[in-house]
Design an enzyme around this catalytic site. Structure first.
Site, PDB file in Angstrom:
ATOM      1  N   PHE A 176     -92.882  60.891 -18.303  1.00 52.02           N
ATOM      2  CA  PHE A 176     -92.491  59.957 -17.111  1.00 52.02           C
ATOM      3  C   PHE A 176     -92.170  60.823 -16.038  1.00 52.02           C
ATOM      4  O   PHE A 176     -91.881  61.964 -15.844  1.00 52.02           O
ATOM      5  CB  PHE A 176     -91.241  59.182 -17.663  1.00 52.02           C
ATOM      6  CG  PHE A 176     -90.048  59.959 -17.819  1.00 52.02           C
ATOM      7  CD1 PHE A 176     -89.064  60.141 -16.909  1.00 52.02           C
ATOM      8  CD2 PHE A 176     -89.579  60.475 -19.048  1.00 52.02           C
ATOM      9  CE1 PHE A 176     -88.124  60.564 -17.127  1.00 52.02           C
ATOM     10  CE2 PHE A 176     -88.304  61.196 -19.260  1.00 52.02           C
ATOM     11  CZ  PHE A 176     -87.549  61.349 -18.174  1.00 52.02           C
ATOM     12  N   CYS A 177     -92.544  60.198 -14.719  1.00 51.00           N
ATOM     13  CA  CYS A 177     -92.113  60.514 -13.571  1.00 51.00           C
ATOM     14  C   CYS A 177     -91.856  59.385 -12.590  1.00 51.00           C
ATOM     15  O   CYS A 177     -91.750  58.383 -13.066  1.00 51.00           O
ATOM     16  CB  CYS A 177     -93.372  61.584 -13.101  1.00 51.00           C
ATOM     17  SG  CYS A 177     -94.878  60.664 -12.861  1.00 51.00           S
ATOM     18  N   THR A 178     -91.524  59.644 -11.464  1.00 49.48           N
ATOM     19  CA  THR A 178     -90.861  58.413 -10.394  1.00 49.48           C
ATOM     20  C   THR A 178     -91.953  57.470 -10.429  1.00 49.48           C
ATOM     21  O   THR A 178     -91.517  56.322 -10.679  1.00 49.48           O
ATOM     22  CB  THR A 178     -90.846  59.067  -9.138  1.00 49.48           C
ATOM     23  OG1 THR A 178     -89.819  60.553  -9.379  1.00 49.48           O
ATOM     24  CG2 THR A 178     -90.003  58.215  -8.198  1.00 49.48           C
ATOM     25  N   CYS A 183     -97.524  62.266 -13.949  1.00 55.30           N
ATOM     26  CA  CYS A 183     -97.787  62.003 -15.411  1.00 55.30           C
ATOM     27  C   CYS A 183     -99.337  61.737 -15.554  1.00 55.30           C
ATOM     28  O   CYS A 183    -100.072  62.134 -16.720  1.00 55.30           O
ATOM     29  CB  CYS A 183     -96.970  60.569 -16.083  1.00 55.30           C
ATOM     30  SG  CYS A 183     -95.277  61.021 -16.069  1.00 55.30           S
ATOM     31  N   ILE A 205     -90.801  55.609 -13.480  1.00 53.29           N
ATOM     32  CA  ILE A 205     -89.467  55.105 -13.650  1.00 53.29           C
ATOM     33  C   ILE A 205     -89.168  53.896 -12.711  1.00 53.29           C
ATOM     34  O   ILE A 205     -88.259  52.925 -13.148  1.00 53.29           O
ATOM     35  CB  ILE A 205     -88.402  56.400 -13.036  1.00 53.29           C
ATOM     36  CG1 ILE A 205     -88.842  57.598 -14.067  1.00 53.29           C
ATOM     37  CG2 ILE A 205     -87.087  55.815 -13.116  1.00 53.29           C
ATOM     38  CD1 ILE A 205     -88.202  58.949 -13.063  1.00 53.29           C
TER      39      ILE A 205
END
Length: 254
Positions: A176-178, A183, A205
């Site tokens: 996961f990433c912002t 990703c 996220i």
């Protein structure tokens, strides 16, 4: 009511003419009054920008008027203040810099999981839950039981994989990433290396925080964002954490 829309977006698509797109896009941003940063590269487009509702919808339509961008998806959050101070359009080698050649997320990215699917999936103890973000982002907040790769910038991620995960190609790995863009690259990179079960949180996220009720959320802490808000809480409201004076970050990542 929060009057400012903050939009983030990206698309991996070959842009042989990306250099010629810079001036028209920047001119339109100035004309409308949009502030933010857009990154153009041969591999696609990535950006975050903000304005009032009328400004944003005009700019959405402008970007989508290019047939290659007709299906752009803009992920929106809201605030009372524009978190960008000016309009910028930058030309780069990559729209998010990992430094690995011939990684093409446009056809080889990991399996998308909706926030609801992700919520269930990462509770499986056999899943390796990996935060692909930088250490300063991890310190502000992350998912419960997520692994910190302890990297200072995204270019260090491939080395982390080679040192720590290369013997786990048969494991389920959830990343996961912002907002999703990192990703896309990390999952594509790992699939190129032969990892068989690679998953990513769709739209990142921010999408999870918007979709999963706070009382049920597996997120712990705040979420770093790449604008002057610095971070948002689980309600996606602006917060002001105390950061070190030498705190540095790369706004282009998401």
């Amino acid at each position: 009511m929060k009057d400012i829309i903050i939009a983030s977006f990206y698309k991996f698509i070959p842009l042989n003419d990306f250099e010629s797109l810079r001036e028209p896009i920047l001119t339109k941003m100035h004309e409308i009054g949009i502030k933010g940063t857009i990154i153009l590269a041969h591999e696609g487009v990535n950006g975050g920008f903000a304005g009032n509702r009328e400004q944003m919808y005009i700019f959405y339509d402008y970007l989508r008027s290019d047939s290659r961008f007709a299906d752009l998806h803009f992920k929106e959050t809201y605030d009372n203040k524009n978190p960008f101070d000016k309009a910028k359009v930058k030309l780069r080698k990559e729209i998010v810099t990992m430094g690995v050649q011939k990684v093409d997320p446009s056809y080889n990215a990991g399996t998308y999981l909706s926030p609801e699917e992700w919520h269930q999936f990462i509770q499986d103890p056999n899943v390796i839950l990996l935060d692909t973000r930088n250490d300063y982002e991890y310190e502000l907040g992350t998912f419960k039981n997520a692994i910190n790769p302890d990297i200072e910038n995204f270019r260090e991620f491939p080395d982390y994989v080679q040192r720590n995960l290369i013997d786990k190609k048969d494991k389920k790995i959830a990343m996961f990433c912002t907002g999703g863009i990192r990703c896309e690259k990390t999952t594509a990179y790992m699939k190129e290396l032969g990892f068989q079960h690679v998953y990513q949180l769709h739209d990142g996220i921010l999408n999870y925080l918007e979709s999963i009720p706070e009382g049920e959320s597996l997120w712990e802490g705040k979420c770093f964002v790449f604008d002057d808000r610095v971070a948002v809480d689980q309600k996606l409201d602006r917060v002001y954490p105390q950061l070190p004076q030498d705190y540095k970050y790369e706004r282009e990542q998401k």
